[in-house]
Design an enzyme around this catalytic site. Structure first.
Site, PDB file in Angstrom:
ATOM      1  N   PHE B 129      17.437  33.935  37.889  1.00 27.26           N
ATOM      2  CA  PHE B 129      17.220  34.292  36.491  1.00 27.26           C
ATOM      3  C   PHE B 129      17.730  33.145  35.619  1.00 27.26           C
ATOM      4  CE2 PHE B 129      18.043  36.384  32.415  1.00 27.26           C
ATOM      5  CZ  PHE B 129      16.801  36.950  32.207  1.00 27.26           C
ATOM      6  N   ASP B 201      25.408  37.267  41.691  1.00 30.63           N
ATOM      7  CA  ASP B 201      24.918  37.951  40.495  1.00 30.63           C
ATOM      8  C   ASP B 201      24.235  39.248  40.948  1.00 30.63           C
ATOM      9  OD1 ASP B 201      23.365  38.941  38.410  1.00 30.63           O
ATOM     10  OD2 ASP B 201      22.815  36.965  37.652  1.00 30.63           O
ATOM     11  N   TYR B 226      23.056  47.656  32.007  1.00 34.04           N
ATOM     12  CA  TYR B 226      21.975  48.262  31.211  1.00 34.04           C
ATOM     13  C   TYR B 226      20.675  48.437  31.978  1.00 34.04           C
ATOM     14  CZ  TYR B 226      20.970  43.269  30.126  1.00 34.04           C
ATOM     15  OH  TYR B 226      20.728  41.924  30.190  1.00 34.04           O
ATOM     16  N   LYS B 227      20.668  48.009  33.227  1.00 34.16           N
ATOM     17  CA  LYS B 227      19.454  48.194  34.032  1.00 34.16           C
ATOM     18  C   LYS B 227      19.583  49.500  34.825  1.00 34.16           C
ATOM     19  CE  LYS B 227      18.823  43.177  34.382  1.00 34.16           C
ATOM     20  NZ  LYS B 227      17.499  42.993  33.762  1.00 34.16           N
ATOM     21  N   ARG B 375       5.500  43.771  37.322  1.00 33.10           N
ATOM     22  CA  ARG B 375       6.762  44.165  37.944  1.00 33.10           C
ATOM     23  C   ARG B 375       6.981  45.666  37.724  1.00 33.10           C
ATOM     24  NH1 ARG B 375      12.664  41.727  36.214  1.00 33.10           N
ATOM     25  NH2 ARG B 375      12.188  42.929  34.352  1.00 33.10           N
TER      26      ARG B 375
END
Lengths: 416, 416
Positions: B129, B201, B226-227, B375
């Site tokens: 990312f 990560d 938050y995911k 996705r």
């Protein structure tokens, strides 16, 4: 003025009086700690509900675009700008004051050393809020290139401490303990004359006193939104960089929100051209959204009107303490001159901690700061003249009855 | 299985089925983007109201102590710990993933160089990312001491790229685009055998796949809430440092919350002895408080149960796409092997962007990632088997009718 009726008359004539209605402050509480955590605007509860149910719940991931979340740091920065003398696109609301100071010091040292590599000293005051000093220490240790933090014991020594080796003056505008305020324009001029840059911390200034960053020709500034701006506990901080310095250097917390084109998802960092390069990672949207409720109240008045009332409130408080409580060992540590103080009044008392606990138990909420300091903040948006009168009467009672000697007031907890 | 009834039967037998009731997800929405922003737990709205009215409004400044705000980063960290194989007092919830990565990389480079000063390379994947790469770049540029970010094009090249000059492997456990998952224990072992440290990560792992940081002998980790953890938009991230590395080095974002005694307000920074030294400034309390609502749902199930359902959902999705949509140019880019993937399924389509916009317009919410990637994330807490069936039918319809060719779906906005 020695009578509560006079205070009530001042409230009746107060053009800012009606703004108090916009805050959710319980009856019976005299809140003189808005310099530490502001009172909730009434709009905050419904705004949070709307963000959670509507934007997060209904909008889901789409709200990054449709609710404009991604643009909030800049949008709120522009809304805050007039309170600190900043221009459009010079402010972002983001992260914490500590982190923003790290960004600013990193960038400012680069700019200073580009002009003159031998300048390795950051000058500040030992009485600065500790996190500012800690962040400078952390950066200096990390850079490991001979930088030095030089601290003076008294504000009057600042000018002498800034010399041909100084890279930055790191100055907090209003001292968190004493409430003493620097003359931003004058001190910035001196720092510039010595060839250094001026970095300002506005934690106790924004929303409390007139600030004109561009007028003072300041170089960088940070500040917080949870004190006088009433953004909510720990609400995101802000960072100001004037247009002419935005392109100078990037900062090392180069997260994707600071990228020129974050959604290209390319592996190389390229900073945004403008103030956006001082952003880093994804922001706490709900806490950030509530910052706007506080700013919206400021939109209904002026900094000049707020300052007039703030000085009137604190003048009244100082006068009443010094007359009504004159037999007790209270010593004003805040400068008397209007031009030299922020929006608080601090008194030393040999048992400051216990006295403050006794006051809080009686719903007069100020706070305590080491050593021996009773700190009272005056927030003209929701503080009345009668609150000042009543607070001093309760203080007098606490001192007269020696209520503060009760053992429960000596217990130390963490305080903020 | 080719019929909706079979999917409905799986839902009836699903032991996790009742948990969906705890989420505020609108009828008619098929949300396959919990890997980007989780759905609000129903408890979030009332929790926010309680924090704002009760803790902020009634408690005011006192809530830093009485509501325990100051301790939330550690308290929530301990609540999150079991999901990632962390021990007590090894996790804090704070700041953003980008900032936490900066802290961790700074500390890890110091540890690596203490062992061997010549190790100056951070090895990572080009497909990581972007913010991870940007933060490493920012730190390397700031340190200006010959550090280098070495990126490999394929995961298979990682082992070869790590050598006697490598300080750190900076690895994202589950790839944000493809959903490919590394074997954390095996890769950590290889990194250690080469004498380097392993920084992980967990953005797309925490709450999505089993993670055992201590079991894998990992060195540092960061992740977000938050995911899959449903903490709310931009809710504070987390940082994990195992006990034996906590005292090794401090980190440069040395704000007052990381101080050993923050309320002594002394001018010299002294880091907290434990995980607290990875804190920095005052945290956004309302956003942070909502993290707990998400974590509380996880307390009612197990990571193993979540993983079983996640794999069943994504297996079903892949199978249905490849059978029901086989005449269309969709190419699975997510590994098929269970051990090699996270909780998402990504497909390439030559017009991926437009197809995703057409799906979103029909209330099937996944997201698009450059280049050409559709996705779909599977969040077993609130996603049903019938959602998977319906999503694929709608995808088939969008492709069959070429609905995605409508001009409005070609317009590019910022996406997250």
């Amino acid at each position: 003025m020695n009578h509560r009726d006079n205070a009530a008359a001042l409230d009746r004539d107060d053009p800012l009086g009606p703004l108090r209605e916009q805050f959710a402050l319980n009856d019976g509480v005299i809140y003189l700690d808005g310099n530490s955590l502001g009172v909730p605007p009434k709009a905050a509860a419904s705004r949070a509900a709307a963000i959670i149910a509507g934007e997060w719940g209904d909008g889901l991931i789409r709200s990054w675009n449709t609710a404009g979340w991604f643009a909030w740091p800049k949008r709120l920065g522009n809304k805050l700008a007039p309170l600190i003398g900043a221009a459009e696109d010079e402010v972002v609301v983001t992260d914490t004051i500590s982190i923003n100071l790290f960004k600013v010091l990193s960038a400012a040292l680069r700019v200073a050393n580009e002009r003159d590599p031998k300048r390795r000293v950051i000058v500040s005051e030992r009485s600065n809020f500790p996190t500012d000093l800690y962040i400078a220490q952390g950066l200096i240790e990390q850079l490991d290139r001979g930088y030095e933090l030089r601290l003076v014991d008294h504000a009057s020594e600042l000018t002498g401490a800034i010399d041909e080796n100084t890279a930055l003056g790191m100055i907090t505008h209003v001292n968190y303990r004493t409430g003493a305020m620097h003359d931003m324009a004058a001190l910035t001029r001196i720092i510039h004359e010595k060839g250094a840059l001026a970095v300002w911390d506005l934690a106790h200034s924004a929303g409390a006193v007139p600030v004109d960053l561009n007028g003072a020709n300041a170089d960088y500034a940070v500040g917080c939104t949870y004190k006088y701006l009433n953004g909510g506990p720990g609400s995101p901080a802000f960072i100001w960089v004037p247009k002419h310095l935005q392109g100078a250097f990037s900062q090392p917390l180069s997260g994707w929100w600071g990228h020129k084109k974050p959604f290209d998802m390319v592996p190389e960092y390229r900073p945004d051209d403008g103030i956006g390069r001082f952003l880093c990672g994804t922001q706490p949207i709900i806490s950030m959204g509530l910052v706007e409720c506080g700013l919206d109240v400021f939109g209904q008045t002026s900094v000049a009107a707020l300052r007039r009332k703030s000085l009137a409130l604190s003048d009244l408080f100082i006068d009443l303490v010094e007359t009504r409580c004159r037999e007790f060992p209270l010593q004003l540590v805040t400068p008397r001159a209007h031009t030299e103080r922020g929006s608080q009044a601090s008194f030393e008392h040999p048992h400051g901690y216990e006295v403050m606990q006794a006051l809080i138990a009686r719903n007069v909420i100020g706070d305590y700061r080491e050593p021996r300091i009773l700190r009272f903040g005056f927030t003209p948006l929701y503080t009345r003249y009668v609150d000042v009168w009543d607070a001093v009467e309760i203080l007098r009672d606490v001192l007269e009855t020696e209520a503060w000697r009760a053992p429960e007031y000596a217990e130390r907890g963490a305080v903020t």
